[in-house]
Design a protein around this motif. Structure first.
Motif, PDB file in Angstrom:
ATOM      1  N   THR A  35      41.188  33.632  35.065  1.00 26.14           N
ATOM      2  CA  THR A  35      40.757  33.855  36.449  1.00 26.14           C
ATOM      3  C   THR A  35      40.046  32.625  36.993  1.00 26.14           C
ATOM      4  OG1 THR A  35      40.554  36.243  36.153  1.00 26.14           O
ATOM      5  CG2 THR A  35      39.299  35.251  37.959  1.00 26.14           C
ATOM      6  N   LEU A  39      41.353  30.118  40.039  1.00 25.66           N
ATOM      7  CA  LEU A  39      40.558  29.885  41.243  1.00 25.66           C
ATOM      8  C   LEU A  39      40.301  28.403  41.448  1.00 25.66           C
ATOM      9  CD1 LEU A  39      37.951  32.783  40.899  1.00 25.66           C
ATOM     10  CD2 LEU A  39      39.906  32.680  42.446  1.00 25.66           C
ATOM     11  N   GLU A 158      47.013  32.824  48.664  1.00 28.22           N
ATOM     12  CA  GLU A 158      46.942  34.198  48.185  1.00 28.22           C
ATOM     13  C   GLU A 158      48.122  35.014  48.708  1.00 28.22           C
ATOM     14  OE1 GLU A 158      43.773  37.930  48.291  1.00 28.22           O
ATOM     15  OE2 GLU A 158      43.039  35.873  48.541  1.00 28.22           O
ATOM     16  N   LEU A 163      47.531  32.368  44.407  1.00 30.89           N
ATOM     17  CA  LEU A 163      46.131  32.679  44.120  1.00 30.89           C
ATOM     18  C   LEU A 163      46.049  34.176  43.923  1.00 30.89           C
ATOM     19  CD1 LEU A 163      43.393  31.113  44.021  1.00 30.89           C
ATOM     20  CD2 LEU A 163      43.020  31.851  46.377  1.00 30.89           C
ATOM     21  N   GLY A 167      41.196  36.349  45.436  1.00 27.12           N
ATOM     22  CA  GLY A 167      40.709  35.023  45.052  1.00 27.12           C
ATOM     23  C   GLY A 167      40.060  34.273  46.196  1.00 27.12           C
TER      24      GLY A 167
END
Length: 216
Positions: A35, A39, A158, A163, A167
């Protein structure tokens, strides 16, 4: 000792970013593993020199204006009058906060950044909830009104799956106060170090080309 700290930094099992007293707001700094890496890969392309270059005139104008104000006053309290004022005027523009939400962001900055070492304020749940709600509202607005800014870029990533879901919110929550915190500390600590080491200060005055490295 140095080796102890280095070992802790490299220990991905016993030392984690999440699950600590600093984890009131889920964000970039409180994520781990895949994760966290995902990011960061979304952030780095939007924070390099080619991306920040268009904002240099704004930064230069802001710094000049702040220093002119200090000069006219004949002195100042550095953290509040200089170190905090510069990011307050630059960061919202860089991140992409719309004007109608910027004042709400700035009211959260002082307690979140905790710039006062005499009376530091650790953010509580209410303050954390305010930041989360503000960022969520801002993302909804930017989905309908995209621009050339960090938030719009992250939303686009995203939306195409580059993403992870949510995020954008994690990263923007981080930027919303970390950019203030780091700038305040850099300016304040750097000034103290140069005051305590006048030979190094004079070296920079005589050799301005050394300033970028000095900042690093």
């Amino acid at each position: 000792r140095y080796d102890d700290v280095l070992g802790a930094f490299r220990d991905k099992v016993n030392y984690l970013n999440g699950g600590t007293r600093n984890d009131l707001v889920k964000q970039l700094q409180t994520s781990d593993g895949d994760t966290h890496r995902g990011l960061r890969s979304g952030v780095f392309p939007r924070t390099g020199a080619s991306v920040t270059a268009p904002f240099e005139p704004l930064v230069e104008e802001t710094v000049a204006d702040v220093l002119d104000t200090v000069g006219e006053a004949g002195g100042c309290e550095l953290a509040q009058a200089v170190a905090l004022q510069i990011p307050k005027r630059v960061v919202p523009v860089f991140i992409g906060f719309p004007d109608h939400l910027t004042d709400r962001l700035l009211t959260l900055v002082d307690p979140l950044a905790g710039y006062d070492p005499v009376d530091p304020v650790f953010p509580g749940p209410d303050l954390a909830d305010e930041l989360i709600a503000l960022v969520d509202e801002m993302i909804r607005y930017k989905c309908d009104n995209p621009g050339e800014d960090v938030i719009s870029h992250l939303i686009a990533l995203e939306q195409v799956g580059e993403l992870e879901p949510g995020g954008t919110a994690l990263i923007v929550r981080s930027f919303s106060f970390a950019a203030f915190d780091t700038t305040v500390n850099l300016i304040a600590n750097g000034t103290v170090l140069l005051a305590d080491n006048p030979d190094q200060r004079q070296k920079l005055i005589d050799n301005p080309e050394l300033i970028p490295r000095a900042v690093e």
